[in-house]
Design an enzyme around this catalytic site. Structure first.
Site, PDB file in Angstrom:
ATOM      1  N   HIS A  60       7.586 -26.688   0.998  1.00 59.37           N
ATOM      2  CA  HIS A  60       6.928 -27.777   0.280  1.00 59.37           C
ATOM      3  C   HIS A  60       5.823 -27.268  -0.629  1.00 59.37           C
ATOM      4  CE1 HIS A  60       9.130 -30.756   2.670  1.00 59.37           C
ATOM      5  NE2 HIS A  60       9.083 -29.811   3.584  1.00 59.37           N
TER       6      HIS A  60
ATOM      7  N   LYS B 278     -13.140   2.292  -1.661  1.00 54.28           N
ATOM      8  CA  LYS B 278     -14.059   2.664  -0.579  1.00 54.28           C
ATOM      9  C   LYS B 278     -15.205   3.509  -1.147  1.00 54.28           C
ATOM     10  CE  LYS B 278     -10.939   2.735   3.472  1.00 54.28           C
ATOM     11  NZ  LYS B 278     -10.426   3.470   4.624  1.00 54.28           N
TER      12      LYS B 278
ATOM     13  N   GLU C 161       0.827  -1.206   0.000  1.00 50.01           N
ATOM     14  CA  GLU C 161       0.000   0.000   0.000  1.00 50.01           C
ATOM     15  C   GLU C 161       0.867   1.264   0.000  1.00 50.01           C
ATOM     16  OE1 GLU C 161      -3.937  -0.832   2.016  1.00 50.01           O
ATOM     17  OE2 GLU C 161      -3.397   1.031   2.995  1.00 50.01           O
TER      18      GLU C 161
HETATM   19  O1  PA5 Z   1      -3.197   1.777   5.930  1.00 53.83           O
HETATM   20  C1  PA5 Z   1      -4.285   2.307   5.733  1.00 53.83           C
HETATM   21  O2  PA5 Z   1      -4.432   3.525   5.840  1.00 53.83           O
HETATM   22  C2  PA5 Z   1      -5.502   1.478   5.396  1.00 53.83           C
HETATM   23  O3  PA5 Z   1      -5.206   0.154   5.178  1.00 53.83           O
HETATM   24  C3  PA5 Z   1      -6.501   1.572   6.529  1.00 53.83           C
HETATM   25  O4  PA5 Z   1      -5.900   1.121   7.712  1.00 53.83           O
HETATM   26  C4  PA5 Z   1      -7.759   0.754   6.270  1.00 53.83           C
HETATM   27  O5  PA5 Z   1      -8.323   1.117   5.045  1.00 53.83           O
HETATM   28  C5  PA5 Z   1      -8.773   0.983   7.382  1.00 53.83           C
HETATM   29  O6  PA5 Z   1      -9.018   2.338   7.539  1.00 53.83           O
HETATM   30  P1  PA5 Z   1      -9.676   2.930   8.839  1.00 53.83           P
HETATM   31  O7  PA5 Z   1      -8.771   2.677   9.993  1.00 53.83           O
HETATM   32  O8  PA5 Z   1      -9.852   4.384   8.565  1.00 53.83           O
HETATM   33  O9  PA5 Z   1     -10.993   2.227   9.024  1.00 53.83           O
END
Ligand code: PA5
Length: 476
Positions: A331, A445, A302
Site C-alpha cells: 500500500h 569515520k 557496503e
Molecule cells: O560492516 C562493517 O564493517 C561496518 O558496517 C562496521 O560494522 C561498522 O562501521 C561498525 O564498526 P565497528 O564494529 O568497528 O565499530
C-alpha cells in the site's frame, strides 16, 4: 523465549529459491534471457573457484565450525546475564548491531520486551544503534542500572558512535558501582588485539568475546557479535549454526543450477549489467523478517558499492537496496514496482508456515464483499497477498524472485543469513571488486574524528574546512 520449542525437523526445513520470474520466459523483454543465463555459466564457475581459493580470508564462512568450541562460553555468560539482568543493552552500530536486531526480531516474541522476564525468562533487549541524544536519554529513562548488563560491540574498538555510548555508560557505571564491579555490568565484543577496547577490557577485567580475524562487521552475525545477544534472548544459537552449515554445503556445489547463492548472485549481476537493474528491493512477507531487510541492505550496499580504476576509467559498481515489508508496503511501494521504470528487481521472502494461526471469524455474513474473508486465516491471507503481488509484478514485466522459508526458526534463519552472505561474496567475485572493505565508510569515520578534534586528524580538518565552504546563494 522463542516463539516455539527449539525442536526442528531439519529435513523439511530447507529454504528454497525460485527465480523463474527473473527470466524473460516469465516477464518478457525486460527479463534475463536463457542465452544470457547460459552465457554466465563459466563466469559463475570461475567466481566459485575464486571464492573457494580465498576461503582463508573469508573466515565468516567457517564460523559454524569455529564458533562451536566457543558455544559453551557464550551460553555460560548468556545464562549469567539472563539470571542477573532485567535489561540487556547492546551498544554498537552497522555490522555490530544490524545482525543482532534482525535475529532478535525473527526469533524472539515480537513483543518480547513488553512480556516481561516472568514470562520470557530473559531480560528486555535493547539494541542501540544510533547516537540520537533523545534516544540515549529515553533508554536511560526506562532501565535501572542495577539490573542492566551492557554489551559493547565494536570490531575496530574505535567507532565514534559506539565509543561515545561506551563513555556515557561507563561513567555512570563507575560512579554507581566503582571499578571492581564494572565487570558485572559490562561485557565486551571486539578484535582480539587491535583497538582501544582491548586495553579497557584488560584494565577492568571485563569479560571479552572476540570477533575473529577475517570476519568483517557485516559478516559477523554468526560469531559472538550476534551469538551472545541471541543467546541472552533465549535463541537456539546452535541451530542457527546448523542452518549456516547446511547453506555453506549447498553453496559449495559446482553446478550453478544447484548452488542457490551462486545462482542468486549470477542473476542479480546479469540484471544489473544487462537490464539496468540498479535497484534491488527486498520484501519479506513476515514481520519477523522485517529487519532482515535492514541487515541485507548493509551487506549488499557496503559490500558491492565500490569503484575501480580500469584502463584509465573509473568504474562504479553496486545496486541500491530498498527495504520493503509485505503486505504493509503493497500500500505504499508496489505501485512503483508494477508501473514504474524497469530499473529494479524485487526479491520476495515468503514463509510457508507461520508459528501462530489466527482465524478470521464470521461476523458480517450478510455483506458478501466482507464475508468472503471469514473462515480463512490471516496466514492464508498474507500468503495469498504475496502470491498475488508476485503475479502483479510479473505480469507488469518486472523481474522478481522468491526465497521461501518453510517456517521462521533458528535453523532456517541460519540458512538465510549464510545464503545472503554467500550471494554477496559471489557477486563481489563476479564484479571483480573487493566485497569485504568499506573505504567510503572509513572516510566518514575519519572526517568525524577530525571534526571532534581527535589527535592525528588535523590535516583532515583543514580539508573539511576548505571543501565545506557554502554559498548563501543556494540556501533558501
Ligand atoms: O560492516 C562493517 O564493517 C561496518 O558496517 C562496521 O560494522 C561498522 O562501521 C561498525 O564498526 P565497528 O564494529 O568497528 O565499530
Amino acid at each position: 523465549m522463542g516463539k516455539k520449542e527449539n525442536c526442528v525437523d531439519k529435513s523439511s526445513m530447507r529454504i528454497r529459491v525460485d527465480y523463474n520470474n527473473m527470466l524473460s520466459t516469465a516477464v518478457g523483454e525486460h527479463g534475463i534471457t536463457l542465452e544470457e543465463l547460459e552465457g554466465m555459466r563459466e563466469r559463475l564457475k570461475a567466481a566459485l573457484a575464486s571464492a573457494n581459493s580465498k576461503r582463508d580470508s573469508m573466515r565468516w564462512r567457517d564460523l559454524y565450525k569455529t564458533e562451536r568450541d566457543n558455544l559453551s562460553n557464550i551460553l555460560e555468560v548468556a545464562e549469567f546475564i539472563r539470571y542477573r539482568a532485567e535489561n540487556f543493552v547492546v551498544l554498537g552500530i552497522g555490522g555490530s548491531a544490524l545482525g543482532p536486531i534482525a535475529v532478535q526480531q525473527a526469533i524472539a516474541h515480537l513483543h518480547h520486551n513488553d512480556l516481561g522476564k516472568a514470562v520470557t525468562g530473559c531480560p528486555r533487549i535493547f539494541i542501540e544503534d544510533n547516537i540520537d541524544p533523545e534516544r540515549m536519554a529515553a533508554l536511560l529513562d526506562v532501565i535501572d542500572l542495577d539490573k542492566t548488563v551492557f554489551n559493547v560491540i565494536t570490531k575496530s574498538g574505535s567507532t565514534s558512535e559506539t565509543m561515545s555510548q561506551l563513555l556515557i555508560v561507563t561513567r555512570m557505571l563507575l560512579d554507581r558501582f566503582g571499578e571492581k564491579d564494572l565487570r558485572e555490568h559490562l561485557v565486551v565484543t571486539t578484535d582480539k588485539e587491535k583497538g582501544n577496547l582491548v586495553g579497557i577490557a584488560r584494565k577492568y577485567d571485563l569479560h571479552t568475546f572476540v570477533v575473529p580475524d577475517g570476519v568483517g562487521g557485516r559478516f559477523s552475525e554468526l560469531c559472538p557479535v550476534g551469538l551472545l545477544p541471541a543467546a541472552v534472548a533465549g535463541i537456539d544459537i546452535s541451530a542457527m549454526l546448523d542452518g549456516a552449515e547446511l547453506m555453506d554445503h549447498l553453496c559449495s556445489h559446482e553446478e550453478p543450477e544447484k548452488n542457490p547463492a551462486l545462482m542468486l548472485a549470477g542473476i542479480e549481476v546479469l540484471a544489473m549489467e544487462k537490464h539496468g537493474a540498479n535497484i534491488g528491493v527486498l520484501m519479506p512477507y513476515a514481520d519477523s523478517l522485517k529487519y532482515i531487510a535492514d541487515w541485507y541492505a548493509q551487506l549488499w550496499a557496503e559490500s558491492l558499492g565500490k569503484k575501480k580504476l580500469e584502463g584509465g576509467k573509473m568504474l562504479r559498481f553496486g545496486q541500491t537496496p530498498v527495504k520493503a515489508l509485505g503486505v504493509t508496503d503493497q500500500h505504499s511501494q508496489v505501485q512503483l514496482y508494477t508501473d514504474g521504470p524497469f530499473d529494479k528487481t524485487v526479491t520476495f521472502i515468503g514463509v510457508e508456515n507461520f508459528r501462530k494461526t489466527v482465524e478470521i471469524p464470521h461476523v458480517f455474513d450478510d455483506i458478501p464483499a466482507v464475508a468472503f474473508l471469514s473462515g480463512h486465516t490471516l496466514n492464508e491471507l498474507i500468503n495469498a497477498e504475496r502470491v498475488a503481488t508476485e503475479h502483479a509484478v510479473t505480469i507488469s514485466g518486472h523481474m522478481n524472485k522468491t526465497i521461501l522459508l518453510p517456517e521462521v526458526n533458528e535453523f532456517t534463519l541460519g540458512q538465510l543469513l549464510m545464503l545472503f552472505e554467500m550471494q554477496t561474496a559471489f557477486a563481489g567475485e563476479l564484479l571483480g571488486i573487493d566485497a569485504f572493505d568499506q573505504p567510503g565508510v572509513e572516510e566518514g569515520k575519519n572526517a568525524t574524528y577530525a571534526l571532534l578534534g581527535k589527535p592525528g586528524y588535523e590535516e583532515k580538518l583543514q580539508e573539511l574546512k576548505s571543501s565545506s565552504a557554502k554559498s548563501d546563494k543556494y540556501i533558501i
